[in-house]
Scaffold this active site. Structure first.
Site, short mmCIF file in Angstrom:
data_model
loop_
_atom_site.label_atom_id
_atom_site.label_comp_id
_atom_site.label_asym_id
_atom_site.label_seq_id
_atom_site.Cartn_x
_atom_site.Cartn_y
_atom_site.Cartn_z
N CYS A 189 0.88 -1.17 0.00
CA CYS A 189 0.00 0.00 0.00
C CYS A 189 0.91 1.21 0.00
O CYS A 189 1.75 1.35 0.89
CB CYS A 189 -0.87 -0.02 1.26
SG CYS A 189 -1.87 1.47 1.51
N CYS A 209 -0.56 3.60 -6.55
CA CYS A 209 -1.49 2.99 -5.59
C CYS A 209 -1.68 1.57 -6.08
O CYS A 209 -1.89 1.35 -7.28
CB CYS A 209 -2.82 3.74 -5.57
SG CYS A 209 -4.12 2.88 -4.65
#
Length: 265
Positions: free
Chosen positions: A72, A183
């Protein structure tokens, strides 16, 4: 060493990294936590993201993992260094890997970073890219609608295509030859993103480089799984298991997965 590799994310995005690890290291077992109940992390405060990331890391520490991959970008930006200092196993993030992939590919040193608000505000990609090449021109763009789109499971079809095109509108008059999907949710939308930016643009995910980093770290530490090991992956979600299952089984193509609900404290 046949202990599992831990992978954590705010939701299903880290599955893009898990997929590359499984491809590169087919004998390794993955224990994955997706914090789907509290996703997205992008709009949250740094302290909240740090706390949530630590909760996932501590949960996996109890499961005796041998390495942690923070799959992440938002969590990598705020929690990587503190976890590296305090955990008893190696901890990898995804930002340096993404920056490396971009610097290798770009010819004109004009790089777009698509990411969450949290990752863009952190300046982590700018720092990583400029440390590799000081002449890189960086165009950061937050795409806050993309993570909820992926998490909903409704990321195919006309609505998704329109939403993605709308999110990328600020790039219309910009000059660039490379896009970093900053992302881990965004590679699930890669084909639609490529259709908007054009086929002459490199659209890159950090997943492949991160999997390579994991392999190199395990080899260096002598902790790679035995060649005859059959992996037993486990997946944990803090939110809806059926939605997580639908996305995970479709993306990973590993058949029926062992997926459980987890409560983090």
């Amino acid at each position: 060493m046949n202990a599992p590799i831990g992978v954590i994310d705010s939701g299903v995005g880290g599955l893009t990294v898990a997929k590359e690890i499984i491809k590169r290291l087919p004998n390794e077992t993955i224990y994955y936590i997706g914090d789907t109940a509290r996703c997205p992390y992008g709009p949250r405060s740094r302290q909240e993201v740090r706390n949530f990331t630590w909760q996932m890391a501590k949960a996996l520490e109890k499961m005796n993992i041998k390495m942690l991959v923070i799959a992440c970008n938002t969590a990598t930006a705020v929690a990587l260094e503190s976890l590296q200092r305090n955990m008893p196993f190696p901890v990898l993030g995804v930002i340096n890997a993404g920056a490396r992939a971009a610097v290798k590919k770009t010819k004109r040193h004009e790089v777009v970073v698509l990411a969450t608000e949290g990752t863009i505000k952190s300046g982590a990609y700018e720092e990583a890219l400029l440390s590799l090449n000081t002449s890189t021109h960086i165009i950061p763009l937050a795409c806050p609608t993309f993570v909820p789109l992926v998490e909903s499971g409704e990321y195919k079809g006309e609505f998704a295509t329109k939403l993605i095109a709308e999110g990328l509108k600020p790039l219309k008059n910009q000059q660039f030859d490379t896009v970093i999907l900053g992302c881990t949710h965004y590679p699930i939308l890669q084909k639609q993103i490529e259709a908007v930016v054009g086929e002459e643009v490199n659209v890159l995910s950090s997943a492949e480089e991160t999997a390579k980093d994991a392999q190199e770290m395990l080899a260096y530490n002598g902790t790679l799984a035995n060649a005859n090991t059959v992996p037993a992956h486990k997946f944990f979600a803090t939110g809806s298991v059926p939605i997580f299952r639908s996305i995970a089984e479709n993306w990973l193509e590993q058949g029926t997965l062992d997926i459980r609900r987890i409560t983090l404290k």
